[in-house]
Motif scaffolding. Sequence first.
Motif, mmCIF file in Angstrom:
data_model
loop_
_atom_site.group_PDB
_atom_site.id
_atom_site.type_symbol
_atom_site.label_atom_id
_atom_site.label_comp_id
_atom_site.label_asym_id
_atom_site.label_seq_id
_atom_site.Cartn_x
_atom_site.Cartn_y
_atom_site.Cartn_z
ATOM 1 N N MET A 115 0.828 -1.267 -0.038
ATOM 2 C CA MET A 115 -0.042 0.117 -0.144
ATOM 3 C C MET A 115 0.920 1.405 -0.004
ATOM 4 N N ILE A 116 0.756 2.157 -0.980
ATOM 5 C CA ILE A 116 1.534 3.302 -0.998
ATOM 6 C C ILE A 116 1.254 4.401 -0.049
ATOM 7 N N ASN A 117 1.972 4.979 0.573
ATOM 8 C CA ASN A 117 1.909 5.900 1.760
ATOM 9 C C ASN A 117 1.400 7.356 1.535
ATOM 10 N N ASP A 118 0.899 8.361 2.216
ATOM 11 C CA ASP A 118 0.546 9.414 1.975
ATOM 12 C C ASP A 118 1.220 10.418 1.187
ATOM 13 N N GLU A 119 2.389 10.252 1.555
ATOM 14 C CA GLU A 119 3.590 10.982 0.813
ATOM 15 C C GLU A 119 3.824 10.712 -0.722
ATOM 16 N N THR A 120 3.626 9.269 -0.813
ATOM 17 C CA THR A 120 3.755 8.947 -2.209
ATOM 18 C C THR A 120 2.566 9.600 -3.220
ATOM 19 N N ARG A 121 1.376 9.349 -2.489
ATOM 20 C CA ARG A 121 0.297 9.859 -3.094
ATOM 21 C C ARG A 121 0.065 11.244 -3.513
ATOM 22 N N ARG A 122 0.930 12.154 -2.326
ATOM 23 C CA ARG A 122 0.787 13.524 -2.661
ATOM 24 C C ARG A 122 1.911 13.944 -3.677
ATOM 25 N N LYS A 123 3.097 13.036 -3.872
ATOM 26 C CA LYS A 123 3.891 13.288 -4.930
ATOM 27 C C LYS A 123 3.429 12.964 -6.103
ATOM 28 N N LEU A 124 2.725 11.997 -6.250
ATOM 29 C CA LEU A 124 1.962 11.415 -7.673
ATOM 30 C C LEU A 124 0.919 12.471 -8.037
ATOM 31 N N ARG A 125 0.057 13.062 -7.144
ATOM 32 C CA ARG A 125 -0.672 13.967 -7.595
ATOM 33 C C ARG A 125 -0.086 15.289 -8.136
ATOM 34 N N GLU A 126 1.054 15.615 -7.293
ATOM 35 C CA GLU A 126 1.751 16.813 -7.655
ATOM 36 C C GLU A 126 2.143 16.674 -8.914
ATOM 37 N N LEU A 127 2.664 15.399 -9.479
ATOM 38 C CA LEU A 127 3.121 15.390 -10.899
ATOM 39 C C LEU A 127 2.264 14.998 -12.046
ATOM 40 N N ASN A 128 0.834 15.223 -11.579
ATOM 41 C CA ASN A 128 -0.474 14.963 -12.316
ATOM 42 C C ASN A 128 -0.575 13.668 -12.588
ATOM 43 N N LEU A 129 -0.482 12.831 -11.746
ATOM 44 C CA LEU A 129 -0.652 11.299 -11.979
ATOM 45 C C LEU A 129 -1.480 10.694 -11.156
ATOM 46 N N ALA A 130 -2.640 11.660 -10.652
ATOM 47 C CA ALA A 130 -3.538 10.990 -9.867
ATOM 48 C C ALA A 130 -4.267 9.727 -10.285
ATOM 49 N N GLU A 131 -4.267 9.427 -11.467
ATOM 50 C CA GLU A 131 -4.891 8.236 -12.090
ATOM 51 C C GLU A 131 -3.892 6.880 -11.500
ATOM 52 N N MET A 132 -2.702 7.034 -11.392
ATOM 53 C CA MET A 132 -1.847 6.198 -10.892
ATOM 54 C C MET A 132 -2.090 5.921 -9.479
ATOM 55 N N VAL A 133 -2.581 7.019 -8.648
ATOM 56 C CA VAL A 133 -3.084 6.442 -7.293
ATOM 57 C C VAL A 133 -4.279 5.676 -7.298
ATOM 58 N N ASN A 134 -5.183 6.137 -8.071
ATOM 59 C CA ASN A 134 -6.263 5.354 -8.385
ATOM 60 C C ASN A 134 -6.213 3.947 -8.639
ATOM 61 N N GLY A 135 -5.286 3.799 -9.679
ATOM 62 C CA GLY A 135 -4.895 2.529 -10.412
ATOM 63 C C GLY A 135 -4.133 1.542 -9.268
ATOM 64 N N LEU A 136 -3.529 2.056 -8.531
ATOM 65 C CA LEU A 136 -2.717 1.255 -7.461
ATOM 66 C C LEU A 136 -3.737 0.943 -6.495
ATOM 67 N N GLU A 137 -4.533 1.806 -6.056
ATOM 68 C CA GLU A 137 -5.441 1.355 -4.933
ATOM 69 C C GLU A 137 -6.582 0.569 -5.430
ATOM 70 N N GLN A 138 -6.637 0.468 -6.749
ATOM 71 C CA GLN A 138 -7.642 -0.709 -7.356
ATOM 72 C C GLN A 138 -6.923 -1.966 -7.465
ATOM 73 N N GLN A 139 -5.654 -2.080 -7.642
ATOM 74 C CA GLN A 139 -4.809 -3.161 -7.550
ATOM 75 C C GLN A 139 -4.801 -3.756 -6.183
ATOM 76 N N GLN A 140 -4.817 -3.331 -5.243
ATOM 77 C CA GLN A 140 -4.649 -3.783 -3.748
ATOM 78 C C GLN A 140 -5.609 -4.730 -3.516
ATOM 79 N N PRO A 141 -6.922 -4.724 -3.550
ATOM 80 C CA PRO A 141 -7.794 -5.810 -3.132
ATOM 81 C C PRO A 141 -8.023 -6.771 -4.344
ATOM 82 N N ASP A 142 -7.226 -6.455 -5.347
ATOM 83 C CA ASP A 142 -7.590 -7.792 -6.285
ATOM 84 C C ASP A 142 -6.426 -8.736 -6.310
ATOM 85 N N THR A 143 -6.708 -9.781 -5.646
ATOM 86 C CA THR A 143 -5.822 -10.652 -5.472
ATOM 87 C C THR A 143 -5.193 -11.417 -6.685
ATOM 88 N N VAL A 144 -5.873 -11.715 -7.845
ATOM 89 C CA VAL A 144 -5.390 -12.206 -9.080
ATOM 90 C C VAL A 144 -4.214 -11.112 -9.688
#
Length: 248
Positions: free
Chosen positions: A1-30
Amino acid sequence: MINDETRRKLRELNLAEMVNGLEQQQPDTVTMSLSFDERLQRLIDYVYQEKYNSKIQRLIKSARFRFPQADMHDLCYEGRTLNRELITELSMCQYIDSHQSIILQGPTGSGKTFLSCALGKQACLNQIKTRYVRFPDLLMEYGDASLIQGHQKKMLNKYGRIPLLIIDEWLVSDISDGELYFLFELMERRSDSTSTIFCTQYRKEDWVKRMDEGIQAEAIVDRYAYSAYWIETGTMNMREYYSRNSKL
């Protein structure tokens, strides 16, 4: 699970979609059972698609279509003179790459505006900047620009650079000498470097008359009326057609 600081940096880099993508991957066991390279590939595909979708929506919104819901799949060909093969070819937007234009001619209610918006949306889907404007509104904007020094040039630069410009109700309004000069300058800038879709009730032989038969009018007609794709939308009233069929 990525931490809050990594989320902040990704959003600052205009990569909020990457945050959403990573969070969607976490509960998907496959997905989590895949290798790092496979997960990264899925993540990049997700981010790319999200950014593409966002860009398309921005292009459609900024185009200001009269019918933003217009779609090529919703075109009606039954009882009309439309050439399906030609329309399909134009929907691929190669005419824009070649800086060619389209003239949609037909009476009021024949579906010119809907077809132009559908073609414009296809351009947006191909990530091509598009703008729709009614001819009377274009002249009104020119009139407002004339009141402030330097704004006419800014307006010419703005409309002159748009890769696909849709002008609806072309020549429906009377034109002053100043407006004719503006149109001449605009079409001179757009000719051979961009594409324009004209929606008009008037046949090519009437264009010069509508512009008072001057040299500038002849120049505009010469640049477009004889080289553009000329499509007659037929005489069927599409408003009446859709209204009648919606009641069945």
